[in-house]
Enzyme design. Structure first.
Site, short mmCIF file in Angstrom:
data_model
loop_
_atom_site.label_atom_id
_atom_site.label_comp_id
_atom_site.label_asym_id
_atom_site.label_seq_id
_atom_site.Cartn_x
_atom_site.Cartn_y
_atom_site.Cartn_z
N SER A 43 0.84 -1.20 0.00
CA SER A 43 0.00 0.00 0.00
C SER A 43 0.88 1.25 0.00
CB SER A 43 -0.94 0.00 1.21
OG SER A 43 -0.25 -0.33 2.39
N LYS A 110 5.10 -11.11 3.27
CA LYS A 110 3.69 -11.43 3.07
C LYS A 110 3.46 -11.63 1.59
CE LYS A 110 0.27 -8.29 3.85
NZ LYS A 110 -0.24 -8.07 2.48
N GLU A 112 0.53 -12.44 -1.40
CA GLU A 112 -0.90 -12.50 -1.75
C GLU A 112 -1.20 -13.74 -2.58
OE1 GLU A 112 -2.55 -8.94 -3.43
OE2 GLU A 112 -1.75 -7.68 -1.83
N GLU A 179 -8.51 -10.56 4.05
CA GLU A 179 -8.99 -9.20 3.75
C GLU A 179 -10.38 -9.24 3.11
OE1 GLU A 179 -6.12 -6.66 1.90
OE2 GLU A 179 -7.58 -5.10 1.44
#
Ligand code: KIV
Length: 282
Positions: A43, A110, A112, A179
Site C-alpha cells: 500500500s 507477506k 498475496e 482481507e
C-alpha cells in the site's frame, strides 16, 4: 512480538494488532506504541507515492521503505510485502526479491494469493524466510477482480478460500491475513487454522486486526468503510501548518529572543539536529 510468539500462538490467545509503516518518522512512533508488529505493505505505492493501486509497487520500492522502517523498529516483527508479480517469475527472481527485503531489514514476507505459486511459498519458508499468507480481497488482483469487493460471498468461493487457507498453513505460513471476507467465513477459517489469522475488513472473529496506519490516523484520503479513524490527522496537521503560516506572515515566528541571536552570532552548535535527532537518542 517476535516471530516465535507467532509460532507459539495458541487460540484463543490475546488479539494481535498490526499496523503498516513505510517511513522512519511514523515507524518510530509505531515502534514506541503498543502495536504488536509492523507491516511494510505494498500500500506504500498508494499512500506514499500516490499511485492508484498497489500494482505499482516494486521490490526496490519495498526494500527502500523496509530499510527506513527497520532503522526505527528494533523490538517488533517487521513483515514486508512481496510486490505484484514478484512470486510469479520463478524461484530465482522470487528469492532475489526475498533476499533484497531481508537485507533491508524485514524478518518475514507477506505473499498475496496461492494459485500457481504454492511451490514458491514453500521454497521461501524452507529457505528460512517466514511467510505470512494473504487471502480474500488481494489488491494485487485488482485487474482480475475489477474492483475492491468483498470476497467469498457465495458457497463455491467461500469453500475455495477455506481450502486455500488450510493449504497455506500446510505449506508452513506462520500467519494469514484475511482481507474483506464475510465475518462468519473469517471466523470459520480462524477456528480451522492453528496459525493466527489477522483480519482487515473481515469482522471481529479473527485472531487480530491490521490497518493502514495513515487510514487509522486520518491522514490519507477517504478510507474503506471498515476502517475506524482514531484521529483526524489531516485536519490537525493542516491546522498546524496554517498556524505556522499565520505566525510567519504576522512576524510572530521566529520570536526575537536575545539568546537565539547570541547563539547564531557566536556560531554555536544548535540544540538538536537540523531535522530532529533519532528518537532513540532523545
Ligand atoms: O499493503 C497493505 O497495506 C496490506 C494490508 C492492508 C493488509 O496488505
Amino acid at each position: 512480538m517476535k516471530i516465535t510468539d507467532f509460532y507459539n500462538y495458541r487460540k484463543p490467545g490475546p488479539k494481535i494488532s498490526m499496523v503498516t509503516a513505510y517511513d522512519y518518522t511514523l515507524a518510530a512512533i509505531a515502534a514506541r506504541s503498543a502495536a504488536d508488529c509492523v507491516l511494510v505493505g505494498d500500500s506504500a505505492a498508494m499512500v506514499m507515492h500516490g499511485h492508484p493501486s498497489t500494482i505499482a509497487a516494486t521490490t526496490e520500492m519495498m526494500a527502500l521503505h523496509t530499510a527506513a522502517v527497520a532503522r526505527a523498529v528494533k523490538e517488533k516483527l517487521i513483515v514486508s510485502d512481496m510486490p505484484f508479480l514478484s512470486v510469479r517469475k520463478g524461484r530465482g527472481p522470487a528469492m532475489e526479491a526475498v533476499e533484497l527485503l531481508a537485507r533491508a531489514g524485514s524478518q518475514a514476507v507477506k505473499i498475496e494469493g496461492l494459485d500457481g505459486h504454492g511451490d514458491i511459498v514453500s521454497h521461501i519458508v524452507q529457505s528460512d524466510m517466514p511467510v505470512m499468507g494473504h487471502l480474500g480481497l488481494t489488491p494485487q488482483s485488482l485487474n482480475r477482480l475489477g474492483g475492491y469487493r468483498t470476497q467469498g460471498k457465495d458457497r463455491a468461493s467461500a469453500e475455495k478460500l477455506v481450502a486455500q487457507a488450510q493449504e497455506l498453513e500446510r505449506l508452513g505460513c506462520f500467519a494469514l491475513v484475511l482481507e474483506c471476507v464475510p465475518a462468519a467465513l473469517a471466523g470459520r477459517i480462524t477456528n480451522l487454522l492453528k496459525i493466527p489469522v489477522i483480519g482487515i475488513g473481515a469482522g471481529p472473529h479473527t485472531d487480530g486486526q491490521v490497518l493502514v496506519l495513515q487510514d487509522l490516523l486520518g491522514l490519507y484520503g477517504e478510507p474503506p468503510s471498515f476502517v475506524k479513524r482514531y484521529l483526524d490527522g489531516r485536519a490537525l496537521l493542516e491546522g498546524a501548518i496554517n498556524s505556522f503560516d499565520a505566525e510567519v506572515k504576522a512576524s510572530v515566528f521566529p520570536e526575537n529572543k536575545r539568546k537565539d541571536h547570541a547563539n547564531s552570532e557566536r556560531n554555536e552548535t544548535l540544540a538538536g539536529a537540523p531535522y530532529g535527532a533519532p528518537v532513540r537518542d532523545r
